[in-house]
Design a protein around this motif. Sequence first.
Motif, PDB file in Angstrom:
ATOM      1  N   LEU A  25       0.754  -1.291  -0.204  1.00  0.00           N
ATOM      2  CA  LEU A  25       0.059   0.104  -0.012  1.00  0.00           C
ATOM      3  C   LEU A  25       0.829   1.112  -0.039  1.00  0.00           C
ATOM      4  CD1 LEU A  25      -2.489  -1.266   2.636  1.00  0.00           C
ATOM      5  CD2 LEU A  25      -2.914  -1.135   0.452  1.00  0.00           C
ATOM      6  N   PRO A  26       0.218   2.304  -0.632  1.00  0.00           N
ATOM      7  CA  PRO A  26       1.252   3.558  -0.432  1.00  0.00           C
ATOM      8  C   PRO A  26       1.496   3.968   0.873  1.00  0.00           C
ATOM      9  CG  PRO A  26      -0.749   3.728  -2.303  1.00  0.00           C
ATOM     10  CD  PRO A  26      -0.852   2.568  -1.257  1.00  0.00           C
ATOM     11  N   THR A  27       2.660   4.352   1.003  1.00  0.00           N
ATOM     12  CA  THR A  27       2.992   5.058   2.209  1.00  0.00           C
ATOM     13  C   THR A  27       2.537   6.491   2.624  1.00  0.00           C
ATOM     14  OG1 THR A  27       5.175   6.296   1.457  1.00  0.00           O
ATOM     15  CG2 THR A  27       5.349   3.926   2.180  1.00  0.00           C
ATOM     16  N   ARG A  28       2.594   6.922   3.813  1.00  0.00           N
ATOM     17  CA  ARG A  28       1.903   8.228   4.176  1.00  0.00           C
ATOM     18  C   ARG A  28       2.702   9.175   3.454  1.00  0.00           C
ATOM     19  NH1 ARG A  28       2.906  12.884   6.549  1.00  0.00           N
ATOM     20  NH2 ARG A  28       1.276  13.994   8.012  1.00  0.00           N
ATOM     21  N   ASP A  29       4.185   9.138   3.119  1.00  0.00           N
ATOM     22  CA  ASP A  29       4.910   9.927   2.350  1.00  0.00           C
ATOM     23  C   ASP A  29       4.434  10.185   0.831  1.00  0.00           C
ATOM     24  OD1 ASP A  29       6.337  10.633   4.720  1.00  0.00           O
ATOM     25  OD2 ASP A  29       8.155   9.604   4.275  1.00  0.00           O
ATOM     26  N   ALA A  30       4.163   9.110   0.316  1.00  0.00           N
ATOM     27  CA  ALA A  30       3.714   8.946  -0.990  1.00  0.00           C
ATOM     28  C   ALA A  30       2.453   9.704  -1.239  1.00  0.00           C
ATOM     29  CB  ALA A  30       3.385   7.477  -1.478  1.00  0.00           C
ATOM     30  N   ILE A  31       1.419   9.448  -0.234  1.00  0.00           N
ATOM     31  CA  ILE A  31       0.295  10.104  -0.276  1.00  0.00           C
ATOM     32  C   ILE A  31       0.409  11.634  -0.081  1.00  0.00           C
ATOM     33  CG2 ILE A  31      -2.220  10.406   0.871  1.00  0.00           C
ATOM     34  CD1 ILE A  31      -1.932   7.457   1.297  1.00  0.00           C
TER      35      ILE A  31
END
Length: 316
Positions: free
Chosen positions: A5-11
């Motif tokens: 799943l996308p990380t917080r940083d990616a979001i």
Amino acid sequence: MTAALPTRDAIVATAQESIARGSKSFAAASKLFNRPTRERAWLLYAWCRACDDIADGQDHGHGMSVVADAPERLVRVRAMTEAALAGEWVGDPAFDALRIVAAETCLPHGFARDLIEGFALDARDWRPRSEADLYKYCYHVAGVVGCMMAVIMGVSPDDEATLDRACDLGMAFQLANIARDIEEDDRVGRCYVPEEWLVEMDMPPGQHMKPPFRSRLAILTQRLADRAAAFEASARIGTTRLDLRSAWAVLAAAGIYGAIGRAVAARGEHAWDHRVTTSTSAKIGFISRALGEALRRRALYPPVPRDPALWTRPRR
């Protein structure tokens, strides 16, 4: 194998891209926050922008079009928003952005739902009849965003007085938007100028953009700008309840957006010949002046009671 799943940083990175594409003014002001607040502002913006884009068939606020399935779009927005507020993984970066920021700030869920109600008004082809109706709409699509931003900046959800001032800034922004976008809204069959105002100026509904009525419409545009200025002045007083960097960002945004409303009014009947924008150099000027204001905000904006004549947001 299940994909990671996308990380917080990616979001957060996706949210930063969204604000850069959707609003140069807000993107510039957001950089003045400290890092945690800045990232949460981007996350909130990404969700707000996505809801608006889905509802109006836009791409980051551009290319608004008439949509034939507005109720279905609203159902989709509500479902993904409720999933995000429940802490569920949505699978859409903008709605997962809401999930993150709501959890990190204990954002009142009622505020998010109030924003969705603004899109519901548009979905049923609603038009404001009175000035009070106009303010109701402005609250649902922008004033409540001011409340959510205040929570992100550390204001307690129980601090009603400060939330009122934050709402005032959103109201000011939306009134400026309405004045600027009258022609664009008319192209898709919308009008947010109250019907009672149009009747007052003897303008038939749906005819306000016709050349013979431009001078009368300019009078109403000045009225919108004056109302926006009153809300903006009230909002500035609320910055004394914020930390320095948050106050700087808010005052910069107020200056940038306030200039848009004033510019539209100053152009009179030519306000819609070209879309009013704020140049990069002007933004820099507003940001610079806002720092001085933020440093002296307690002297510039003493804590006087809020003007009782101003429209007040609904209480829960």
